[in-house]
Design a protein around this motif. Sequence first.
Motif, short mmCIF file in Angstrom:
data_model
loop_
_atom_site.label_atom_id
_atom_site.label_comp_id
_atom_site.label_asym_id
_atom_site.label_seq_id
_atom_site.Cartn_x
_atom_site.Cartn_y
_atom_site.Cartn_z
N GLU A 42 0.83 -1.20 0.00
CA GLU A 42 0.00 0.00 0.00
C GLU A 42 0.87 1.26 0.00
OE1 GLU A 42 -3.04 2.14 3.11
OE2 GLU A 42 -3.08 -0.04 2.98
N LEU A 43 1.91 1.27 0.81
CA LEU A 43 2.80 2.43 0.87
C LEU A 43 3.57 2.61 -0.44
CD1 LEU A 43 4.17 2.12 4.51
CD2 LEU A 43 2.48 3.74 3.63
N ASN A 44 4.00 1.52 -1.06
CA ASN A 44 4.70 1.62 -2.34
C ASN A 44 3.80 2.18 -3.43
OD1 ASN A 44 7.17 0.73 -1.40
ND2 ASN A 44 6.75 -1.41 -1.89
N SER A 45 2.55 1.76 -3.44
CA SER A 45 1.62 2.30 -4.44
C SER A 45 1.35 3.79 -4.18
CB SER A 45 0.32 1.51 -4.46
OG SER A 45 -0.38 1.66 -3.25
N GLU A 46 1.29 4.18 -2.92
CA GLU A 46 1.11 5.59 -2.59
C GLU A 46 2.33 6.41 -3.01
OE1 GLU A 46 0.23 8.33 1.35
OE2 GLU A 46 -0.27 6.20 1.39
N ILE A 47 3.52 5.86 -2.82
CA ILE A 47 4.74 6.54 -3.26
C ILE A 47 4.73 6.72 -4.77
CG2 ILE A 47 7.24 6.22 -3.54
CD1 ILE A 47 7.25 5.03 -0.71
N ASN A 48 4.33 5.70 -5.51
CA ASN A 48 4.28 5.81 -6.97
C ASN A 48 3.28 6.87 -7.41
OD1 ASN A 48 6.18 3.80 -7.24
ND2 ASN A 48 4.67 2.17 -7.46
N ASP A 49 2.13 6.94 -6.74
CA ASP A 49 1.13 7.96 -7.07
C ASP A 49 1.68 9.37 -6.80
OD1 ASP A 49 -0.62 5.97 -7.76
OD2 ASP A 49 -1.73 6.03 -5.86
N LEU A 50 2.37 9.52 -5.67
CA LEU A 50 2.92 10.83 -5.32
C LEU A 50 4.04 11.24 -6.28
CD1 LEU A 50 2.96 10.58 -1.43
CD2 LEU A 50 1.48 12.01 -2.84
N GLU A 51 4.84 10.28 -6.73
CA GLU A 51 5.90 10.61 -7.69
C GLU A 51 5.30 11.02 -9.03
OE1 GLU A 51 8.46 7.22 -7.70
OE2 GLU A 51 9.59 7.92 -5.95
N ALA A 52 4.22 10.35 -9.44
CA ALA A 52 3.55 10.74 -10.68
C ALA A 52 2.97 12.14 -10.56
CB ALA A 52 2.46 9.73 -11.03
N GLU A 53 2.40 12.44 -9.41
CA GLU A 53 1.85 13.78 -9.17
C GLU A 53 2.96 14.83 -9.16
OE1 GLU A 53 -0.83 15.95 -5.72
OE2 GLU A 53 -0.84 13.77 -5.87
N LYS A 54 4.10 14.48 -8.59
CA LYS A 54 5.25 15.38 -8.56
C LYS A 54 5.73 15.69 -9.98
CE LYS A 54 10.02 15.28 -6.93
NZ LYS A 54 11.00 14.45 -6.22
N ASP A 55 5.80 14.68 -10.84
CA ASP A 55 6.20 14.90 -12.23
C ASP A 55 5.19 15.79 -12.96
OD1 ASP A 55 8.43 13.32 -11.87
OD2 ASP A 55 7.48 11.50 -12.66
N TYR A 56 3.92 15.57 -12.70
CA TYR A 56 2.87 16.38 -13.32
C TYR A 56 3.05 17.85 -12.94
CZ TYR A 56 -1.74 18.46 -13.92
OH TYR A 56 -2.78 19.29 -14.25
N TYR A 57 3.29 18.12 -11.67
CA TYR A 57 3.45 19.50 -11.22
C TYR A 57 4.75 20.12 -11.73
CZ TYR A 57 -0.69 19.18 -8.34
OH TYR A 57 -1.97 19.05 -7.93
N LYS A 58 5.79 19.32 -11.89
CA LYS A 58 7.04 19.84 -12.46
C LYS A 58 6.82 20.27 -13.91
CE LYS A 58 10.69 17.75 -9.75
NZ LYS A 58 11.83 16.82 -9.76
N ARG A 59 6.09 19.46 -14.68
CA ARG A 59 5.81 19.82 -16.07
C ARG A 59 4.98 21.10 -16.13
NH1 ARG A 59 4.76 14.30 -16.52
NH2 ARG A 59 2.54 14.73 -16.48
#
Length: 109
Positions: A42-59
Amino acid sequence: MKKINTNNKYLKPFKNIYILILVVFVVWMIFFDSNSWFIHHELNSEINDLEAEKDYYKRNKDNDDKAFKKLSSQQGLEKFAREEYFMKRENEEIFIIEYEDSLKTKDNE
């Protein structure tokens, strides 16, 4: 009362105390421990979601920086005010020309 057959081939490995302890340990680590496999998953999937969100905001930050640079100049700010808020200078008239295909209707909203 029925007796349990102790010579059952499926129960034979569980007579060894080391295997029994190993099975109990594995079951404990997968299901019951505070650092169980389910919690890690569960924590790994949450980390992946947050990293995807971080990339979205960087773009999007790059796009916002470009827009900010345009608005930093006087000409860019004036252009934005004229296009978005239909502002004008004194003694100036503005004519807004809208084409039929650019109008918002219920069909193309």
